[in-house]
Motif scaffolding. Structure first.
Motif, mmCIF file in Angstrom:
data_model
loop_
_atom_site.group_PDB
_atom_site.id
_atom_site.type_symbol
_atom_site.label_atom_id
_atom_site.label_comp_id
_atom_site.label_asym_id
_atom_site.label_seq_id
_atom_site.Cartn_x
_atom_site.Cartn_y
_atom_site.Cartn_z
ATOM 1 N N LYS A 18 43.710 54.145 27.062
ATOM 2 C CA LYS A 18 42.564 52.926 27.870
ATOM 3 C C LYS A 18 42.002 53.243 29.342
ATOM 4 C CE LYS A 18 43.854 50.156 24.427
ATOM 5 N NZ LYS A 18 44.986 50.900 24.153
ATOM 6 N N MET A 19 42.885 51.538 29.804
ATOM 7 C CA MET A 19 42.620 51.898 30.593
ATOM 8 C C MET A 19 42.283 53.109 31.911
ATOM 9 S SD MET A 19 41.737 48.816 31.934
ATOM 10 C CE MET A 19 42.169 48.582 33.855
ATOM 11 N N ASP A 40 51.037 61.361 32.286
ATOM 12 C CA ASP A 40 51.053 60.778 31.252
ATOM 13 C C ASP A 40 52.440 60.601 29.976
ATOM 14 O OD1 ASP A 40 48.864 58.388 30.197
ATOM 15 O OD2 ASP A 40 49.736 59.260 28.146
ATOM 16 N N THR A 41 52.576 60.544 28.997
ATOM 17 C CA THR A 41 53.597 61.028 28.444
ATOM 18 C C THR A 41 53.384 62.834 27.687
ATOM 19 O OG1 THR A 41 52.220 59.578 26.787
ATOM 20 C CG2 THR A 41 54.757 58.750 27.696
ATOM 21 N N GLY A 103 47.409 47.328 37.899
ATOM 22 C CA GLY A 103 46.718 46.507 36.625
ATOM 23 C C GLY A 103 47.708 46.675 35.752
ATOM 24 N N THR A 105 50.390 45.008 33.123
ATOM 25 C CA THR A 105 50.944 43.346 33.573
ATOM 26 C C THR A 105 52.277 43.853 32.994
ATOM 27 O OG1 THR A 105 49.766 43.530 31.135
ATOM 28 C CG2 THR A 105 48.635 42.411 33.266
ATOM 29 N N ALA A 129 47.727 43.377 40.237
ATOM 30 C CA ALA A 129 46.012 42.176 40.454
ATOM 31 C C ALA A 129 46.703 42.053 38.618
ATOM 32 C CB ALA A 129 45.553 42.938 40.741
ATOM 33 N N PHE A 132 41.490 42.969 36.818
ATOM 34 C CA PHE A 132 41.055 43.498 38.078
ATOM 35 C C PHE A 132 39.035 43.085 38.104
ATOM 36 C CE2 PHE A 132 44.285 46.149 38.667
ATOM 37 C CZ PHE A 132 44.134 45.818 40.111
ATOM 38 N N LYS A 163 47.735 45.340 22.626
ATOM 39 C CA LYS A 163 48.279 44.954 23.015
ATOM 40 C C LYS A 163 49.817 44.720 23.795
ATOM 41 C CE LYS A 163 47.609 41.297 27.074
ATOM 42 N NZ LYS A 163 47.849 42.842 28.121
HETATM 43 N N1 LIG Z 1 44.609 44.603 35.894
HETATM 44 C C1 LIG Z 1 43.639 44.736 35.173
HETATM 45 O O1 LIG Z 1 42.717 44.404 35.356
HETATM 46 C C2 LIG Z 1 44.044 45.281 33.693
HETATM 47 C C3 LIG Z 1 45.196 45.083 32.890
HETATM 48 N N2 LIG Z 1 45.422 46.286 31.768
HETATM 49 C C4 LIG Z 1 46.897 46.583 31.715
HETATM 50 O O2 LIG Z 1 47.160 48.004 32.268
HETATM 51 C C5 LIG Z 1 47.508 48.253 30.953
HETATM 52 C C6 LIG Z 1 47.658 49.301 30.395
HETATM 53 O O3 LIG Z 1 46.537 48.838 29.012
HETATM 54 P P1 LIG Z 1 46.072 49.992 28.259
HETATM 55 O O4 LIG Z 1 45.037 51.594 29.099
HETATM 56 O O5 LIG Z 1 45.107 49.501 28.097
HETATM 57 O O6 LIG Z 1 47.204 50.557 27.527
HETATM 58 P P2 LIG Z 1 47.637 51.828 26.777
HETATM 59 O O7 LIG Z 1 48.392 51.767 26.024
HETATM 60 O O8 LIG Z 1 45.930 51.975 25.994
HETATM 61 O O9 LIG Z 1 47.500 53.227 27.848
HETATM 62 C C7 LIG Z 1 48.120 53.259 28.537
HETATM 63 C C8 LIG Z 1 48.938 54.383 29.088
HETATM 64 O O10 LIG Z 1 50.349 54.260 29.272
HETATM 65 C C9 LIG Z 1 51.305 55.803 28.948
HETATM 66 N N3 LIG Z 1 52.806 55.469 29.429
HETATM 67 C C10 LIG Z 1 53.840 54.576 28.737
HETATM 68 N N4 LIG Z 1 54.874 55.987 29.605
HETATM 69 C C11 LIG Z 1 53.966 56.005 30.582
HETATM 70 C C12 LIG Z 1 55.643 56.879 31.801
HETATM 71 N N5 LIG Z 1 56.480 56.179 32.089
HETATM 72 N N6 LIG Z 1 54.649 57.483 32.757
HETATM 73 C C13 LIG Z 1 52.832 57.811 32.543
HETATM 74 N N7 LIG Z 1 52.444 57.470 31.539
HETATM 75 C C14 LIG Z 1 52.888 56.396 30.663
HETATM 76 C C15 LIG Z 1 51.106 55.263 27.901
HETATM 77 O O11 LIG Z 1 51.099 56.492 26.564
HETATM 78 P P3 LIG Z 1 51.219 56.475 25.362
HETATM 79 O O12 LIG Z 1 50.543 56.162 24.570
HETATM 80 O O13 LIG Z 1 52.768 57.859 24.565
HETATM 81 O O14 LIG Z 1 52.917 55.077 25.328
HETATM 82 C C16 LIG Z 1 49.175 55.413 27.445
HETATM 83 O O15 LIG Z 1 48.300 56.557 27.260
HETATM 84 C C17 LIG Z 1 48.208 46.677 30.272
HETATM 85 O O16 LIG Z 1 49.381 46.256 31.397
HETATM 86 C C18 LIG Z 1 47.193 46.228 30.105
HETATM 87 O O17 LIG Z 1 48.445 44.628 30.422
HETATM 88 C C19 LIG Z 1 44.784 46.508 30.521
HETATM 89 C C20 LIG Z 1 43.049 45.678 31.666
HETATM 90 C C21 LIG Z 1 42.669 45.792 32.767
#
Ligand SMILES: NC(=O)C1=CN([C@@H]2O[C@H](COP(=O)(O)OP(=O)(O)OC[C@H]3O[C@@H](n4cnc5c(N)ncnc54)[C@H](OP(=O)(O)O)[C@@H]3O)[C@@H](O)[C@H]2O)C=CC1
Ligand SMILES: O=C(O)C1=N[C@H](C(=O)O)C[C@H](O)C1
Length: 270
Positions: A18-19, A40-41, A103, A105, A129, A132, A163
């Motif tokens: 999503k992010m 990504d995976t 980003g 967490t 962070a 953000f 989450k």
């Molecule tokens: N700092 C900030 O302002 C913000 C931080 N966040 C944080 O960002 C992170 C992502 O959030 P969000 O986008 O909602 O989560 P999502 O689950 O939508 O996205 C995470 C992505 O990372 C992929 N992924 C998992 N493992 C790996 C890997 N080893 N290598 C590459 N890609 C991988 C996932 O694939 P798969 O689905 O196959 O596991 C998925 O596509 C969270 O930790 C969230 O807390 C979110 C919003 C704002």
């Protein structure tokens, strides 16, 4: 005299999430950024132009970060994955001389300390962070101001139900910032008994943190202070993930100019 901005080459881990998808749009629409790899995976070996919803550009997708950083010359890695892999991704970025902007967490204070040491040894900038969004940073700073005068405080964070971590990184960072100025104290009635386990939330140095997870929510937090005959509520709502993008853009620009790890966007916006 006109200043020419150097192009910053960016790789993104979690690009399909999503992010990550939002970050791909931000990077590809920023003139002085160039997206060189998406990791990504899913979709290994494809080009972004072949993936639905991604920009029509010929940037390769990888599932192996080592391979991506060996083959593509990135300056910065934006990591938006999950708590299980975020730290490893930072270590891999450092190994390749790439500056991480993270980003993701779920980092512990020990993680931040150990990663700071690596950044210092390598002389590489890094930014972690937990939030953000500028509004969230202001919420944390206002809460820190309020806690000096109103030390009784509870944090309620509310997020979408996909989450993976609780409490949120933002809630933990808020509690850490409040703890810097608040006289340590145990709140509430010491005689109170929790009849249903978890009813009072998590305990961070006597402050309670409550995590709400529901479909329909994006990212929201209330910090409620109580004083004699009054309460004060400071609330922030991210209603769309675009709220995080200006902060990530600033972090990518800033990380190129520093040679240590910075934890928290509040430390680079002033
Ligand atoms: N700092 C900030 O302002 C913000 C931080 N966040 C944080 O960002 C992170 C992502 O959030 P969000 O986008 O909602 O989560 P999502 O689950 O939508 O996205 C995470 C992505 O990372 C992929 N992924 C998992 N493992 C790996 C890997 N080893 N290598 C590459 N890609 C991988 C996932 O694939 P798969 O689905 O196959 O596991 C998925 O596509 C969270 O930790 C969230 O807390 C979110 C919003 C704002
Ligand atoms: O997972 C999310 O969505 C968010 N995670 C971050 C956190 O844990 O604080 C930032 C924001 O709240 C959205």
């Amino acid at each position: 005299m006109m200043t020419v901005q150097t192009t910053i080459k960016v790789a993104i881990t979690g690009a399909g999430g999503k992010m990550g998808q939002e970050a791909v749009r931000m990077v590809t629409s920023t003139p002085h950024f160039q997206l060189v790899a998406a990791i990504d995976t899913k979709d290994e070996g494809k080009l972004l132009s072949e993936i639905e919803g991604m920009p029509n550009i010929d940037v390769p997708m990888y599932s192996d970060l080592h391979k991506a950083l060996s083959e593509q010359n990135a300056d910065v890695l934006i990591d938006l994955t999950n708590p299980k892999v975020g730290r490893k991704h930072m270590e891999i970025a450092f190994e390749h001389g790439v500056r991480p902007v993270v980003g993701t967490t779920g980092f512990t204070e020990q993680d931040v300390q150990e990663l700071s040491k690596i950044a210092e040894e390598k002389g590489l900038g890094a930014i972690i962070a937990p939030n953000f969004a500028i509004g969230a940073i202001l919420m944390m700073k206002f809460s820190q101001m309020a806690a000096k005068f109103l030390p009784d405080v509870e944090i309620i964070e509310m997020h979408h139900d996909k989450k993976l971590d609780a409490p949120s990184g933002t809630a933990v960072k808020t509690a850490q910032m409040i703890a810097e100025v608040r006289e340590p104290k145990q709140q509430g009635n010491p005689e109170e008994k929790e009849e249903l386990q978890g009813a009072k939330g998590a305990d961070f140095q006597g402050m309670r943190i409550h995590s709400v997870r529901l479909p329909g929510l994006v990212a929201h937090q209330e910090v409620i202070f109580g004083g004699v005959g009054q309460t004060l509520t400071i609330r922030h709502d991210s209603i769309d993930r675009t709220s995080f993008m200006p902060g990530i853009r600033l972090a990518v620009e800033t990380v190129m100019k520093i040679d240590l790890l910075v934890y928290g966007l509040e430390n680079i916006i002033e």
